[in-house]
Write an enzyme that holds these catalytic residues in place. Sequence first.
Site, PDB file in Angstrom:
ATOM      1  N   TRP A  36       0.810  -1.226   0.000  1.00 39.12           N
ATOM      2  CA  TRP A  36       0.000   0.000   0.000  1.00 39.12           C
ATOM      3  C   TRP A  36       0.841   1.273   0.000  1.00 39.12           C
ATOM      4  O   TRP A  36       1.838   1.374   0.737  1.00 39.12           O
ATOM      5  CB  TRP A  36      -0.875  -0.008   1.243  1.00 39.12           C
ATOM      6  N   ASP A  39       0.079   9.081   0.969  1.00 37.18           N
ATOM      7  CA  ASP A  39       0.685  10.393   0.692  1.00 37.18           C
ATOM      8  C   ASP A  39       2.165  10.389   0.287  1.00 37.18           C
ATOM      9  O   ASP A  39       2.966   9.658   0.865  1.00 37.18           O
ATOM     10  CB  ASP A  39       0.665  11.283   1.946  1.00 37.18           C
ATOM     11  N   GLN A  55       3.904   7.241   2.327  1.00 41.17           N
ATOM     12  CA  GLN A  55       3.189   6.471   3.338  1.00 41.17           C
ATOM     13  C   GLN A  55       3.015   5.058   2.781  1.00 41.17           C
ATOM     14  O   GLN A  55       2.497   4.880   1.663  1.00 41.17           O
ATOM     15  CB  GLN A  55       1.823   7.122   3.635  1.00 41.17           C
ATOM     16  N   TRP A  63      -4.225   0.057   3.827  1.00 39.63           N
ATOM     17  CA  TRP A  63      -3.588   0.890   4.852  1.00 39.63           C
ATOM     18  C   TRP A  63      -3.313   0.047   6.095  1.00 39.63           C
ATOM     19  O   TRP A  63      -4.161  -0.737   6.535  1.00 39.63           O
ATOM     20  CB  TRP A  63      -4.522   2.069   5.175  1.00 39.63           C
ATOM     21  N   PHE A  98       3.609   8.705  10.365  1.00 37.31           N
ATOM     22  CA  PHE A  98       2.712   9.385   9.442  1.00 37.31           C
ATOM     23  C   PHE A  98       3.503  10.388   8.587  1.00 37.31           C
ATOM     24  O   PHE A  98       4.722  10.488   8.690  1.00 37.31           O
ATOM     25  CB  PHE A  98       1.581  10.077  10.214  1.00 37.31           C
ATOM     26  N   TRP A 306      -9.537   9.047  -0.743  1.00 34.75           N
ATOM     27  CA  TRP A 306      -9.807   8.178   0.411  1.00 34.75           C
ATOM     28  C   TRP A 306     -11.184   7.520   0.304  1.00 34.75           C
ATOM     29  O   TRP A 306     -11.402   6.426   0.832  1.00 34.75           O
ATOM     30  CB  TRP A 306      -9.739   8.972   1.716  1.00 34.75           C
TER      31      TRP A 306
END
Length: 495
Positions: A36, A39, A55, A63, A98, A306
Site C-alpha cells: 500500500w 501520501d 506512506q 492501509w 505518518f 480516500w
Amino acid sequence: MTSQMLRDARKHEEMFGRNVTEAERPSFHLSAYVGWMNDPNGFCYYKGQYHMFYQYYPYEPKWGPMHWGHAVSSDLLHWEYAPAALAPDMPYDQDGCFSGNAAELPDGRLMLMYTGVRKEPQADGTMRDHQTQCLAIGDGINFDKYEGNPVIESNDLPEGFSRADFRDPKVWRLADGTYRCAAGNRPADGSGQILLFESPDGISWKYKKVLAENRCRFGLMWECPDFFPLDGRQVLLTSPQDILPQGFEYHNGNGTLCLIGDYDEETETFHEEFNQSVDYGIDFYAPQTVLTPDGRRVMIGWMQNWDTIEFRAPHGKWQGQMSLPRELSVRNGRLYQAPIRELLAMRENKVEHMDVSLQGEMNFPDIHGRKLDMEIEIRPAQDAELYQKFSIHFAANDMFHTTVSFRPRERVLKIDRKFSGSRRAIIHQRRSKLASGQDGRLRLRLILDRYSVEVFVNDGEQVMSATLYTPLTADQVIFGCDGAAVFDVVKYDLR
Ligand code: FRU
C-alpha cells in the site's frame, strides 16, 4: 541502527517487489513498490537526485501501520526503488510514522521530519491518537531516529489545540539558516488550522503562531500543508477532510485546497486572498512540492481519493500511485499546472491530424495505446450551430471505456470512468465548470499511463485526474460529437 522491524520490511519488499511485472504497474508514475501507498512524503532534491518517500504498508495492499517507502529519480519520471526508510519501531511512533517532509542539515545529512503516532487509552476506555513531530537523520538511504524524539510535543501547543490531530510537518530552511515548519492541527472549534514552528538548527523546535485558520470554511481537519512563494505570491496547499462542495469546487469529500495570497516575511503573516480546488477529477490528495535546481516549483500528489479506495488494481500486488509531477505557476490569482517538461523527452511516434470535421464518431488507426500524450484543440464547425457535446473515449474496447466530454453551452467538462472495469458502486464521475469555453473552443492535454488519466485543461487552468484499472487490451481512442465540431489532435506515445 536498523531495527528488526525495518529489516523485516526491507526483506519483504525485496522478496515480493520484484514479482510485480512491468505491465502490472504504471510506467512513469511512481507506485507502491509492494503493498500500500498513500501520501507523498519527504519530497526533496538531495545530493543530485530527487527523493520521494511515501506512506507505506508493504505487507498488504491496504492501509496498515505506516512505514515510509522510498524511491529516487533524476527526472521525476524514471524512478528507482530504494529500501523502506522508516518503520514504526519506537514507543512514540509505534502506531505509525505518518506524513512528513525533508530538509538538508548544515552538515549535509538529510533530516526527515514526520508525525509519530501512539494510541493512548482515554478515561472512557476508548483509544485515541497522540500525534507528535519526530526526526530521523541519515545519508539519504539509512536514517536513525533522533534520540531526543519527539521534537515537538503537544504540550508545546497552546491550550485547546488538539493532541490527537497534529500532523504532517512541512519543513523548509530560510536564507538566514534557520528552519520553519508548518503542520496541520485542530483548534477548539473542531475545524482545521496550520501552525508555524521555528528552529535555529532543524533539531530543537518552538511553537511560533497560527499560520492559517480554517474557521469551518473548508472542511474540518486540514492535513498535509505545503507553503511556498511562487510568482510574487504565497501559496498554501492543504488537504481538508470532510469538505462540503461549493458550486463546482471541492467535490471530493477529501480534496486539496489552494489558498493564494501574500506573505509578510517580517511578521511571518499569511494574508489569503483566493481559494480554489487543486484537482477537479476524482483522485488527488495530499500533494507535496519541491523546488528544482533550475527554480521550478513541482508538485506531486497521491493520485487516489480516500473515499474510493475500494477501486483497486485487480492483481492486488500494489495499491496506490502518485500523480504526474506538475510545474506550478500563479497567474491572476489562480494556480496553473503543467506536466513536468521532462515528459517531452519521453515522446515518440508523433501523429498529427489537423482540421478534422466531426459529426458522430470516429477513430484513427494510428491513435491508440495506454501510454499516450495527446493534445486536442476543439472548435465549432463554421456556419454550424454550436455543438452540444464533444467526447473523447479512451482505454476503450467493446466492453470498456473512460470518457472526457465537454458541453460548451454549460462550460462543463466531465470525466466518467463508470465503464472502466470497476465493479464497485462508488463515485465514478466528476464535472468541472470551466472559466471559458462557451464559444466551443477548448484545449486539452490528456496523459495516459496504463492505469490513470490526467487531463490538463486550457494550459493547466484546471486539471482532472483519475485512476483506471481497465485491462490494458482496452487501448482504443474514439472521438465523438453531438453536433458539428472541428478539431486538431497531436498524439505521442510515451516511451
Ligand atoms: C493524509 C493522511 C495524513 C497522515 C497520513 C496517514 O492522507 O491522513 O494526514 O499523516 O495520511 O497515513
